[in-house]
Write a protein that holds these residues in place. Structure first.
Motif, PDB file in Angstrom:
ATOM      1  N   GLU A 210       0.797  -1.234   0.000  1.00  0.00           N
ATOM      2  CA  GLU A 210       0.000   0.000   0.000  1.00  0.00           C
ATOM      3  C   GLU A 210       0.827   1.280   0.000  1.00  0.00           C
ATOM      4  OE1 GLU A 210      -3.345   0.070   2.706  1.00  0.00           O
ATOM      5  OE2 GLU A 210      -3.473  -2.121   2.634  1.00  0.00           O
ATOM      6  N   ALA A 214       1.461   4.048  -3.304  1.00  0.00           N
ATOM      7  CA  ALA A 214       0.860   5.379  -3.121  1.00  0.00           C
ATOM      8  C   ALA A 214       1.913   6.480  -3.218  1.00  0.00           C
ATOM      9  CB  ALA A 214       0.146   5.449  -1.774  1.00  0.00           C
ATOM     10  N   ASP A 217       2.878   6.789  -6.819  1.00  0.00           N
ATOM     11  CA  ASP A 217       1.780   7.358  -7.585  1.00  0.00           C
ATOM     12  C   ASP A 217       1.774   8.890  -7.495  1.00  0.00           C
ATOM     13  OD1 ASP A 217      -0.484   6.837  -9.198  1.00  0.00           O
ATOM     14  OD2 ASP A 217      -1.737   7.554  -7.528  1.00  0.00           O
TER      15      ASP A 217
END
Ligand SMILES: [Zn+2]
Length: 419
Positions: A210, A214, A217
């Motif tokens: 996770e 992120a 991104d």
């Protein structure tokens, strides 16, 4: 209208310029490429010329009226210092733990009792983005006052997705709102948060599945760092986290062998880390592996002093061909300082670096440790006008007159930010 800065007559202009790629090793760390009666011409934030004052006068005398001229007679001039390892964007303060350690508690005792990194994590989670920006700006101001114009900063006081991203966004804002260049590192693997005690593997999976996607991104980090230490992350877990980061283009760094010898230096070489940090207890094999791989040793002598530990073997590492950089490790627990000049002093005193090696380790090699060497870390045509004028006349004095801030004037990208 162009903005032009012209520095003239430096008694020593330590340019750190060399015709070689990559970090400096061995004897090259002693070569400061000093120009006596040196001069620098900076135009719109970029260095356009470096040489003797006579050479630059021949070139620019007819444009002298356009420039803001500084007479550096009797003064040392160097590149802006680079701090390649900090935890600068944090909430709160931990002076009470300092007192506890002096009363006999160890760093790991305090951490296991919910203090240490866990205490800063609580205070960082509670703080708003604005509050963290304000607190951190003061520290960055202090870095500038100490001649530091580029700083790396790590997350790792959020330790959950939301707060790790918050800490990285704070650093992004600081990069926009403060003159210092702040290069961001994701360090979700800084500690296992207290609510994951006994479920460490789940936390490693959270980072890999996770957090890393992120961060990538939102393009919030350049590097991915792990605290590989007994009781924190194992070499095997560290390797998985660093390899996963590589899939997202994040370059590995590793807090290695700080408290116990744990194979961290060897792992840094194996995963192709750009740098390994601390290395107080690095094994001989680990040092050889780093020299072979060209891994930069980022040494933190202020942390060793503050924890009353013996410093890393900086002398041995340089002699064996490891490129060495130095850093404050600015953080609320083990090194709450922003003074790179003090760190240079300590590099000489506690690790037996020469005065010239210490300056190389705090400028060009430090820039290499955070991939900023094409922009800063030496005074060369085409690089940013990041320059420090010191209130002393030579580089030996910089390391010899220790514990004193000799900064007189600092320019960041050609703008006077101190003095
Ligand atoms: Zn650190």
């Amino acid at each position: 209208m162009k903005s032009i800065v012209w520095i003239k007559h430096a008694s020593q202009l330590a340019t750190l310029a060399q015709n070689s790629e990559g970090p400096r090793i061995k004897e090259a760390m002693n070569e400061l490429s000093i120009i006596e009666d040196g001069s620098v011409w900076i135009e719109d934030g970029v260095i356009k010329a470096v040489g003797t004052t006579t050479e630059l006068e021949r070139k620019f005398n007819d444009r002298a009226h356009e420039a803001e001229i500084t007479d550096a007679s009797g003064h040392l001039v160097t590149p802006g210092l680079v701090d390649p390892h900090t935890h600068v964007a944090y909430g709160g303060s931990r002076e009470r733990e300092f007192e506890m350690r002096l009363e006999g508690a160890t760093y790991m005792d305090i951490m296991n009792a919910g203090g240490g990194i866990h205490a800063t994590t609580r205070m960082t989670r509670e703080a708003s983005e604005d509050e963290l920006v304000e607190q951190s700006k003061k520290r960055l101001d202090s870095f500038l006052q100490h001649g530091v114009t580029t700083v790396e900063g790590k997350s790792g006081y959020g330790l959950d997705l939301e707060n790790e991203l918050k800490q990285l966004r704070v650093m992004k804002r600081l990069q926009d709102e403060h003159p210092i260049d702040l290069v961001p590192t994701f360090m979700g693997a800084h500690a296992v948060p207290t609510d994951y005690k006994g479920r460490e593997e789940e936390f490693v999976e959270l980072i890999i599945d996770e957090m890393l996607p992120a961060v990538a991104d939102e393009k919030l980090a350049v590097f991915n760092d792990v605290f590989c230490e007994v009781g924190v992350f194992t070499p095997e877990q560290s390797e998985r986290i660093l390899e996963a980061g590589k899939m997202y283009g994040l370059i590995p760094k590793i807090h290695a062998d700080e408290i116990e010898p744990y194979g961290g230096a060897e792992l840094a070489a194996k995963v192709g880390a750009i740098s390994a940090e601390h290395l107080l207890k690095a094994s001989d094999d680990g040092i050889t592996a780093m020299a072979d791989a060209g891994t930069i040793a980022c040494l933190l002598p202020a942390t060793a002093l503050f924890l009353r530990e013996e410093a890393a073997k900086g002398r041995k590492m340089i002699d064996e061909g490891v490129p060495v950089a130095i850093s404050t490790d600015c953080n609320p627990g083990s090194s709450p300082t922003t003074s790179m000049p003090l760190v240079m002093n300590l590099a000489c005193i506690s690790m037996r670096l020469t005065p010239a090696e210490a300056l190389t380790a705090a400028t060009y090699n430090a820039a290499c440790a955070i991939q900023m060497e094409n922009k800063t870390g030496s005074l060369e045509v085409g690089k940013q006008g990041d320059v420090v004028l010191w209130d002393i006349s030579n580089y030996q004095e910089l390391q010899y007159l220790f514990g004193v801030n000799h900064v007189k004037t600092v320019w960041k990208k050609g703008v006077k930010v101190v003095g």
